[in-house]
Design a protein around this motif. Structure first.
Motif, PDB file in Angstrom:
ATOM      1  N   TRP A 589      37.486  47.429  44.177  1.00  0.00           N
ATOM      2  CA  TRP A 589      39.008  47.429  44.597  1.00  0.00           C
ATOM      3  C   TRP A 589      39.425  48.432  45.099  1.00  0.00           C
ATOM      4  O   TRP A 589      39.618  49.546  44.538  1.00  0.00           O
ATOM      5  CB  TRP A 589      39.595  46.869  42.995  1.00  0.00           C
ATOM      6  N   GLY A 590      39.233  48.635  46.520  1.00  0.00           N
ATOM      7  CA  GLY A 590      39.730  49.818  46.958  1.00  0.00           C
ATOM      8  C   GLY A 590      38.606  50.852  46.901  1.00  0.00           C
ATOM      9  O   GLY A 590      37.285  50.661  46.965  1.00  0.00           O
ATOM     10  N   GLU A 591      38.980  52.221  46.048  1.00  0.00           N
ATOM     11  CA  GLU A 591      37.841  53.060  45.892  1.00  0.00           C
ATOM     12  C   GLU A 591      37.535  53.144  44.288  1.00  0.00           C
ATOM     13  O   GLU A 591      36.861  53.905  43.834  1.00  0.00           O
ATOM     14  CB  GLU A 591      38.462  54.340  45.991  1.00  0.00           C
ATOM     15  N   ARG A 592      38.162  51.868  43.622  1.00  0.00           N
ATOM     16  CA  ARG A 592      37.763  51.696  42.035  1.00  0.00           C
ATOM     17  C   ARG A 592      37.037  50.642  41.891  1.00  0.00           C
ATOM     18  O   ARG A 592      36.921  49.647  42.699  1.00  0.00           O
ATOM     19  CB  ARG A 592      39.121  51.796  41.219  1.00  0.00           C
ATOM     20  N   LYS A 593      36.212  50.373  40.641  1.00  0.00           N
ATOM     21  CA  LYS A 593      35.798  49.144  39.956  1.00  0.00           C
ATOM     22  C   LYS A 593      36.750  48.584  39.130  1.00  0.00           C
ATOM     23  O   LYS A 593      37.525  49.286  38.413  1.00  0.00           O
ATOM     24  CB  LYS A 593      34.573  49.783  39.280  1.00  0.00           C
ATOM     25  N   VAL A 594      36.798  47.368  39.251  1.00  0.00           N
ATOM     26  CA  VAL A 594      37.657  46.566  38.356  1.00  0.00           C
ATOM     27  C   VAL A 594      37.149  45.432  37.652  1.00  0.00           C
ATOM     28  O   VAL A 594      36.315  44.705  38.240  1.00  0.00           O
ATOM     29  CB  VAL A 594      38.880  46.126  39.458  1.00  0.00           C
ATOM     30  N   GLN A 595      37.451  45.243  36.500  1.00  0.00           N
ATOM     31  CA  GLN A 595      36.919  43.781  35.685  1.00  0.00           C
ATOM     32  C   GLN A 595      38.204  43.407  35.105  1.00  0.00           C
ATOM     33  O   GLN A 595      37.564  42.040  34.590  1.00  0.00           O
ATOM     34  CB  GLN A 595      35.845  44.231  34.800  1.00  0.00           C
ATOM     35  N   PHE A 596      39.122  43.732  35.050  1.00  0.00           N
ATOM     36  CA  PHE A 596      40.306  43.054  34.498  1.00  0.00           C
ATOM     37  C   PHE A 596      41.395  42.862  35.447  1.00  0.00           C
ATOM     38  O   PHE A 596      42.052  44.044  36.069  1.00  0.00           O
ATOM     39  CB  PHE A 596      40.744  44.011  33.281  1.00  0.00           C
ATOM     40  N   VAL A 597      41.791  41.956  35.823  1.00  0.00           N
ATOM     41  CA  VAL A 597      42.900  41.563  36.810  1.00  0.00           C
ATOM     42  C   VAL A 597      44.130  40.952  36.302  1.00  0.00           C
ATOM     43  O   VAL A 597      43.865  40.006  35.925  1.00  0.00           O
ATOM     44  CB  VAL A 597      42.593  41.125  38.201  1.00  0.00           C
ATOM     45  N   CYS A 598      45.121  41.443  36.557  1.00  0.00           N
ATOM     46  CA  CYS A 598      46.481  40.920  36.098  1.00  0.00           C
ATOM     47  C   CYS A 598      47.358  40.698  37.195  1.00  0.00           C
ATOM     48  O   CYS A 598      47.927  41.672  37.758  1.00  0.00           O
ATOM     49  CB  CYS A 598      46.925  41.711  35.052  1.00  0.00           C
ATOM     50  N   LEU A 599      47.681  39.521  37.653  1.00  0.00           N
ATOM     51  CA  LEU A 599      48.501  39.242  38.697  1.00  0.00           C
ATOM     52  C   LEU A 599      49.893  39.152  38.252  1.00  0.00           C
ATOM     53  O   LEU A 599      50.263  38.210  37.594  1.00  0.00           O
ATOM     54  CB  LEU A 599      48.189  37.822  39.460  1.00  0.00           C
ATOM     55  N   LEU A 600      50.709  40.094  38.730  1.00  0.00           N
ATOM     56  CA  LEU A 600      52.179  40.228  37.864  1.00  0.00           C
ATOM     57  C   LEU A 600      53.251  39.392  38.868  1.00  0.00           C
ATOM     58  O   LEU A 600      53.339  39.762  40.188  1.00  0.00           O
ATOM     59  CB  LEU A 600      52.471  41.438  37.793  1.00  0.00           C
ATOM     60  N   ASN A 601      54.078  38.655  38.207  1.00  0.00           N
ATOM     61  CA  ASN A 601      54.959  37.943  38.966  1.00  0.00           C
ATOM     62  C   ASN A 601      56.445  38.162  38.064  1.00  0.00           C
ATOM     63  O   ASN A 601      56.495  37.671  37.136  1.00  0.00           O
ATOM     64  CB  ASN A 601      54.729  36.284  38.865  1.00  0.00           C
ATOM     65  N   VAL A 602      57.424  38.586  39.014  1.00  0.00           N
ATOM     66  CA  VAL A 602      58.570  38.731  38.636  1.00  0.00           C
ATOM     67  C   VAL A 602      59.520  37.932  38.936  1.00  0.00           C
ATOM     68  O   VAL A 602      59.704  37.451  40.103  1.00  0.00           O
ATOM     69  CB  VAL A 602      59.026  40.186  39.011  1.00  0.00           C
ATOM     70  N   LYS A 603      60.609  37.269  38.243  1.00  0.00           N
ATOM     71  CA  LYS A 603      61.530  36.500  38.561  1.00  0.00           C
ATOM     72  C   LYS A 603      62.429  37.018  39.668  1.00  0.00           C
ATOM     73  O   LYS A 603      63.011  38.178  39.691  1.00  0.00           O
ATOM     74  CB  LYS A 603      62.266  35.971  37.363  1.00  0.00           C
TER      75      LYS A 603
END
Length: 644
Positions: A589-603
């Motif tokens: 994910w870009g220059e990092r490793k990712v294993q936990f993804v949280c899609l944030l939705n704000v009202k």
């Protein structure tokens, strides 16, 4: 020591439980086999040095310290090897870091006079630094034990000491300009790096001689401004005078310092600075003092800044306020601090000189909401000036916004409560003292009363009630039921009400928006998957996914610790919620490793306070043991239990 080995040791020292090979592999962006090989090398280094790394089947790697004295001696030698011992700290931040390292690595008391001699500064200078250092150590539950004629040493549990070592022994002090942008700066202003280094040294010498204290960031900004001012003056350009009387500025001690700096620079670079440039450098030096010493008034910003900077600052703050409703738009300290930062920074932006920010990761971790607000502010810069800045510069903007958010917290009144107890006022007072001791600034107890007098409580002034007896009748405020002798569960229940953490987790994270152990293998696959799931949960616009990618293009939303928090560039949903997925294996994910993804939705167009939501995300980002638990969770219930 190899950088990778260094990182493994730091991770193990900073964890309260064993770390899995998979977790370490994700952090280091290598294979699990490489981690096993690195652990063998690390164990060879630790052999006969009081510690070892043990592999526990099913749980991971654990650092076992058998002899604290020998292990600490090993760390001392390690630091001396990696950092030249003849580098003298020259800024407040680097002096504080130096003292923390010295105290963490010694078993005996150290005299302040000895530290002053080592750093070639006065004892009084270090006494000022000590106050800040105590505050840093308090965050790790460590204190400084001072003893007359002996000196001082750090006091606290070995575990807390170890955590502090993990954080500070492996950091690098930024006591000189970053070489990456020194190369850029040299090319832009047509000066050799040797000449620029001369300017840097004389700048530090003047600040030190006149005992003017600036943060590392402020010194770097001033240095860059002087270098670019040299180029502009050589080209025939001059700074516009601000709207403050010259006589007032010339009467300041900082004007003398600025004059001496300019005199030295003129001699070193063979250039003549106009008086107006000295005036501006004076204001630059005054920036910190203005913030600390002067009560803010509406005209303060207008007195010390160019009208165009004031207008730009206001537009940036208004844009942030419209998106996040942080209630910081009337913060005069923010306007002045941000404006003083922007004046020299705009020169960097115009020359496309995005400098490296050594605090970038820390800012993203500790102040994710402020960082997102910095993104919004940066879009105003792009719109107004046609300049695009990277996440290093965004993080500098976030620092000012984050400070304003902290001031807002301080100014927010504590929650008020009444305590009800059937067994008499004595037991009610016992509850009162425990609550006041535990929550201090968070809760103000208005009074205590017996159950039969409950209708006499001034409900219009009371936020909630703490009661040791069941109250079945409906009251206009919430009731927290506790035992007459408060236990840990009672305190947790009160804390959850005050911080609203558990309830908010459940509010923001419905079961239907969580997807565990997914076999997705790319950033694009994850974003597409989560966008589809979010659209199924809430009515989202057709270009929703494009808005998420638009935000990613500005700066990747991977925050470290295997976590990414993607979101649209601006609020798009009809409610605030999280869509989460954990992955079977880490992905790029870009220059990092990712294993936990949280899609944030704000009202959309919401005025709700989202700080608690960002606190939840911040806790996950900063807790490696928690992220391991969440990644291993197989059910929604297990996931929520770990967060509670």
């Amino acid at each position: 020591m190899d950088t990778r080995i260094d990182m493994i040791l730091r991770e193990l020292m900073g964890s309260t439980q064993p770390l899995t090979g998979q977790y370490l592999a994700g952090k280091l962006e290598v294979s699990s086999r490489t981690v096993r090989d690195d652990i063998k090398v690390l164990n060879d280094l630790l052999d006969n040095n009081g510690a070892s790394v043990q592999s526990k089947r099913g749980t991971g790697y654990d650092l076992i310290i058998e002899d604290n004295t020998r292990f600490r001696s090993f760390l001392t030698d390690l630091i001396k090897t990696e950092e030249s011992s003849d580098v003298i700290p020259t800024t407040p931040d680097s002096r504080i870091l130096y003292m923390i390292k010295r105290l963490l690595l010694t078993e005996t008391h150290i005299k302040l006079d000895d530290l002053a001699d080592e750093m070639h500064v006065s004892k009084s200078t270090l006494q000022g630094d000590l106050k800040l250092m105590r505050g840093i150590l308090e965050k790790h539950h460590l204190t400084i034990d001072s003893k007359a004629n002996y000196g001082m040493k750090i006091d606290g549990s070995e575990l807390n000491r170890r955590f502090a070592m993990s954080e500070y022994l492996f950091n690098r002090s930024y006591s000189s300009p970053d070489q990456v942008w020194m190369d850029q700066l040299a090319a832009i202003v047509n000066l050799s790096k040797d000449k620029l280094t001369d300017v840097w040294v004389l700048l530090l010498d003047q600040l030190k001689e006149h005992q003017v204290t600036l943060s590392d960031i402020a010194i770097n900004n001033l240095f860059v401004h002087i270098a670019i001012a040299y180029k502009r003056i050589k080209e025939g350009h001059h700074v516009d005078l601000v709207q403050q009387e010259i006589q007032d500025i010339e009467s300041k001690k900082e004007f003398k310092v600025a004059s001496n700096i300019v005199s030295e620079v003129q001699q070193a670079l063979d250039v003549t600075f106009p008086k107006l440039e000295i005036i501006y450098i004076t204001i630059h030096l005054l920036g910190t003092k203005l913030i600390q010493e002067k009560p803010f008034q509406e005209q303060t910003a207008e007195e010390v800044m160019d009208p165009s900077i004031i207008s730009l600052t206001n537009k940036m703050i208004e844009a942030v306020e419209s998106k996040y409703a942080l209630n910081i738009n009337h913060d005069q300290e923010l306007k002045l601090g941000l404006g003083l930062h922007l004046k020299p920074a705009i020169n960097r932006y115009k020359y496309n000189m995005n400098i490296r920010n050594p605090m970038l990761d820390d800012i993203k971790h500790a102040y994710p909401l402020a960082f997102e607000a910095g993104i919004i502010a940066s879009l105003v810069l792009d719109e107004e000036l046609g300049v695009s800045i990277d996440e290093n510069e965004v993080a500098y903007l976030a620092l000012h916004i984050g400070a304003a958010m902290e001031r807002q917290k301080i100014n927010t009144r504590p929650k008020t409560c009444y305590i009800v107890c059937a067994s008499g006022v004595g037991s009610a007072q016992l509850i009162r003292y425990r609550v006041e001791a535990e929550f201090r600034s968070q809760i103000r107890v208005l009074g205590v009363t017996e159950f039969y007098k409950i209708k006499d409580i001034p409900f219009d002034e009371t936020d909630f009630i703490i009661s040791s007896v069941p109250i079945k009748e409906n009251l206009p405020v919430p009731v927290i039921e506790v035992n007459a002798i408060l236990g840990n569960k009672d305190m947790t229940r009160i804390d959850r009400y005050v911080s609203a953490k558990k309830e908010k987790v459940l509010d923001y994270l419905p079961k239907t928006t969580m997807f565990l152990n997914q076999p997705l293998s790319s950033k694009e696959a994850v974003i597409n998957f989560l966008a589809e799931q979010a659209s199924a949960y809430d009515s989202l616009p057709a270009d929703y996914k494009e808005r998420v990618y638009e935000r990613e293009e500005i700066a990747p939303t991977a925050y470290g610790n295997l976590i990414a928090v993607p979101h649209p560039i601006s609020p798009q949903s009809s409610q605030t919620f999280l869509t989460i997925c954990t992955l079977k294996r880490p992905i790029d994910w870009g220059e990092r490793k990712v294993q936990f993804v949280c899609l944030l939705n704000v009202k959309k167009n919401s005025q709700e306070d989202l700080q608690d939501l960002y606190d939840i995300l911040g806790r996950i980002v900063n807790d490696s043991s928690l992220i391991q638990k969440l990644l291993s969770a197989g059910t929604y219930e297990a996931f929520i239990k770990h967060l509670s």
